[in-house]
Scaffold this motif. Sequence first.
Motif, PDB file in Angstrom:
ATOM      1  N   THR A  79       0.825  -1.209   0.000  1.00  0.00           N
ATOM      2  CA  THR A  79       0.000   0.000   0.000  1.00  0.00           C
ATOM      3  C   THR A  79       0.863   1.263   0.000  1.00  0.00           C
ATOM      4  N   MET A  80       2.016   1.183   0.661  1.00  0.00           N
ATOM      5  CA  MET A  80       2.949   2.319   0.625  1.00  0.00           C
ATOM      6  C   MET A  80       3.456   2.536  -0.797  1.00  0.00           C
ATOM      7  N   PHE A  81       3.818   1.450  -1.482  1.00  0.00           N
ATOM      8  CA  PHE A  81       4.254   1.545  -2.873  1.00  0.00           C
ATOM      9  C   PHE A  81       3.130   2.098  -3.754  1.00  0.00           C
ATOM     10  N   ALA A  82       1.900   1.627  -3.523  1.00  0.00           N
ATOM     11  CA  ALA A  82       0.760   2.059  -4.335  1.00  0.00           C
ATOM     12  C   ALA A  82       0.519   3.557  -4.201  1.00  0.00           C
ATOM     13  N   SER A 141       4.794   8.101 -10.246  1.00  0.00           N
ATOM     14  CA  SER A 141       4.549   7.244 -11.411  1.00  0.00           C
ATOM     15  C   SER A 141       5.049   5.846 -11.100  1.00  0.00           C
ATOM     16  N   LEU A 142       4.716   4.901 -11.968  1.00  0.00           N
ATOM     17  CA  LEU A 142       5.147   3.519 -11.779  1.00  0.00           C
ATOM     18  C   LEU A 142       6.667   3.399 -11.828  1.00  0.00           C
ATOM     19  N   LEU A 143       7.295   4.256 -12.605  1.00  0.00           N
ATOM     20  CA  LEU A 143       8.752   4.193 -12.753  1.00  0.00           C
ATOM     21  C   LEU A 143       9.488   4.523 -11.459  1.00  0.00           C
ATOM     22  N   THR A 144       8.789   5.130 -10.518  1.00  0.00           N
ATOM     23  CA  THR A 144       9.456   5.473  -9.252  1.00  0.00           C
ATOM     24  C   THR A 144       9.868   4.227  -8.478  1.00  0.00           C
ATOM     25  N   LEU A 145       9.248   3.059  -8.813  1.00  0.00           N
ATOM     26  CA  LEU A 145       9.597   1.817  -8.132  1.00  0.00           C
ATOM     27  C   LEU A 145      10.891   1.198  -8.652  1.00  0.00           C
ATOM     28  N   ASP A 146      11.356   1.653  -9.789  1.00  0.00           N
ATOM     29  CA  ASP A 146      12.511   1.025 -10.431  1.00  0.00           C
ATOM     30  C   ASP A 146      13.735   0.999  -9.509  1.00  0.00           C
ATOM     31  N   GLN A 147      13.945   2.066  -8.781  1.00  0.00           N
ATOM     32  CA  GLN A 147      15.115   2.147  -7.908  1.00  0.00           C
ATOM     33  C   GLN A 147      14.951   1.302  -6.643  1.00  0.00           C
ATOM     34  N   ASP A 148      13.729   0.882  -6.345  1.00  0.00           N
ATOM     35  CA  ASP A 148      13.476   0.111  -5.124  1.00  0.00           C
ATOM     36  C   ASP A 148      13.527  -1.399  -5.346  1.00  0.00           C
ATOM     37  N   LEU A 149      13.422  -1.835  -6.587  1.00  0.00           N
ATOM     38  CA  LEU A 149      13.265  -3.261  -6.865  1.00  0.00           C
ATOM     39  C   LEU A 149      14.418  -4.101  -6.343  1.00  0.00           C
ATOM     40  N   LYS A 150      15.629  -3.571  -6.447  1.00  0.00           N
ATOM     41  CA  LYS A 150      16.792  -4.377  -6.045  1.00  0.00           C
ATOM     42  C   LYS A 150      16.821  -4.665  -4.548  1.00  0.00           C
ATOM     43  N   VAL A 166       6.947  -2.479 -14.104  1.00  0.00           N
ATOM     44  CA  VAL A 166       7.754  -1.301 -14.455  1.00  0.00           C
ATOM     45  C   VAL A 166       8.191  -1.372 -15.918  1.00  0.00           C
ATOM     46  N   ASP A 167       8.435  -2.589 -16.404  1.00  0.00           N
ATOM     47  CA  ASP A 167       8.867  -2.768 -17.797  1.00  0.00           C
ATOM     48  C   ASP A 167       7.738  -2.535 -18.794  1.00  0.00           C
ATOM     49  N   GLY A 168       6.518  -2.370 -18.313  1.00  0.00           N
ATOM     50  CA  GLY A 168       5.414  -2.009 -19.197  1.00  0.00           C
ATOM     51  C   GLY A 168       4.558  -3.160 -19.683  1.00  0.00           C
ATOM     52  N   LYS A 171       1.483 -15.060  -2.102  1.00  0.00           N
ATOM     53  CA  LYS A 171       1.653 -14.778  -3.528  1.00  0.00           C
ATOM     54  C   LYS A 171       0.381 -14.214  -4.149  1.00  0.00           C
ATOM     55  N   GLU A 172      -0.775 -14.694  -3.708  1.00  0.00           N
ATOM     56  CA  GLU A 172      -2.030 -14.123  -4.202  1.00  0.00           C
ATOM     57  C   GLU A 172      -2.172 -12.675  -3.737  1.00  0.00           C
ATOM     58  N   LEU A 173      -1.765 -12.411  -2.514  1.00  0.00           N
ATOM     59  CA  LEU A 173      -1.787 -11.042  -1.996  1.00  0.00           C
ATOM     60  C   LEU A 173      -0.879 -10.149  -2.841  1.00  0.00           C
ATOM     61  N   PHE A 174       0.324 -10.644  -3.151  1.00  0.00           N
ATOM     62  CA  PHE A 174       1.246  -9.894  -4.004  1.00  0.00           C
ATOM     63  C   PHE A 174       0.651  -9.674  -5.398  1.00  0.00           C
ATOM     64  N   ARG A 175       0.014 -10.717  -5.935  1.00  0.00           N
ATOM     65  CA  ARG A 175      -0.571 -10.612  -7.275  1.00  0.00           C
ATOM     66  C   ARG A 175      -1.641  -9.519  -7.317  1.00  0.00           C
ATOM     67  N   ILE A 176      -2.522  -9.526  -6.316  1.00  0.00           N
ATOM     68  CA  ILE A 176      -3.561  -8.495  -6.243  1.00  0.00           C
ATOM     69  C   ILE A 176      -2.924  -7.114  -6.153  1.00  0.00           C
ATOM     70  N   GLY A 177      -1.904  -6.987  -5.306  1.00  0.00           N
ATOM     71  CA  GLY A 177      -1.250  -5.691  -5.129  1.00  0.00           C
ATOM     72  C   GLY A 177      -0.575  -5.206  -6.392  1.00  0.00           C
ATOM     73  N   ILE A 178       0.144  -6.086  -7.065  1.00  0.00           N
ATOM     74  CA  ILE A 178       0.860  -5.703  -8.298  1.00  0.00           C
ATOM     75  C   ILE A 178      -0.124  -5.244  -9.371  1.00  0.00           C
ATOM     76  N   LEU A 179      -1.181  -6.023  -9.578  1.00  0.00           N
ATOM     77  CA  LEU A 179      -2.162  -5.671 -10.611  1.00  0.00           C
ATOM     78  C   LEU A 179      -2.880  -4.367 -10.265  1.00  0.00           C
ATOM     79  N   SER A 180      -3.168  -4.154  -8.993  1.00  0.00           N
ATOM     80  CA  SER A 180      -3.829  -2.911  -8.586  1.00  0.00           C
ATOM     81  C   SER A 180      -2.927  -1.708  -8.822  1.00  0.00           C
ATOM     82  N   ILE A 181      -1.633  -1.880  -8.546  1.00  0.00           N
ATOM     83  CA  ILE A 181      -0.682  -0.788  -8.787  1.00  0.00           C
ATOM     84  C   ILE A 181      -0.606  -0.474 -10.269  1.00  0.00           C
ATOM     85  N   VAL A 182      -0.587  -1.509 -11.108  1.00  0.00           N
ATOM     86  CA  VAL A 182      -0.546  -1.304 -12.564  1.00  0.00           C
ATOM     87  C   VAL A 182      -1.796  -0.591 -13.051  1.00  0.00           C
ATOM     88  N   GLU A 183      -2.958  -0.952 -12.492  1.00  0.00           N
ATOM     89  CA  GLU A 183      -4.221  -0.336 -12.894  1.00  0.00           C
ATOM     90  C   GLU A 183      -4.370   1.090 -12.358  1.00  0.00           C
TER      91      GLU A 183
END
Length: 291
Positions: free
Chosen positions: A81-84, A91-100, A115-117, A217-229
């Motif tokens: 939720t913090m990432f969202a 923007s979504l690109l702001t996560l790029d520096q955090d992924l590592k 992030v890769d689109g 993993k389902e929780l992560f999946r929901i979160g990732i898709l929601s962030i993309v949307e």
Amino acid sequence: MDRSSTLGFILGFALIVGAIVTQGSIGSFADSASLAIVLGGVFAATMINYSFDKIKRSFITINSLMKLSNVDLRTDMELLTMFARRVRRESLLTLDQDLKHIKDEFLKNGLQLAVDGFQEKSLQDILKDEIESREKQVELSIMVLNSMSAYAPAFGMIGTVIGMVLMLQNISDPESLGSGLSVALITTLYGTIFANMLFGPLAGKLEYLSELDRNRKELFRIGILSIVEGENPRIMEKKMLIYLDPHHRAEYIKHHEQLSLMKKRDEKFYQLWVEQQDNQWEKLTEILETG
């Protein structure tokens, strides 16, 4: 391994050792040949039943699942939720520096694809495939452990039969019968201990951890898709809450109903999340609220 499992193993073996030492000597129950028959036989039978590659992957999966013993899904929700909220503000690109810095590979890879689109449909299919693949690996690991649990008593009996045959060859020497019989029975003891104190309980533990792993993993999946949307973080949060057990869900909701100044809290969490992403939720909230 979590505290419950560790205490269980310690208590179980302590009871066995205690029962031995109160009536005799621990050395009387030590026999390398019996141990070799049981453990060697178990692993030999397992290699016959499964390929070496499957056994290797099974133990890798077992090791990774054991690390989930102390996982708290509420901490994962706080992170997502913090990432969202950051993505909605920037923007979504702001996560790029955090992924590592993300430790969980499923979450890291999913956010990297976002992030890769990758389009939402493709991303959803990839994440579902990864979850299903993981489930198959876990099922294989549980099958391997259950097989080992079944083999251990059988090889204990094989060792006992071997010992008794060898003992009966010296039946003309009555003094050797008692010691020979005790050694023969030790393999049955070893087989029973390994089946009921190690392989069986570990298989049961994996079944519980596999459910936790899937929920995470389902929780992560929901979160990732929601962030993309670009979905509202509160809506995303409500979707993820179904993967928490009722007690943790109630605690999480009650805590967040009392919060204010979420932007300030997010800024503090963003400074700390790399070190705190594996922390228990209670400790995390204490740190965030007190600084």
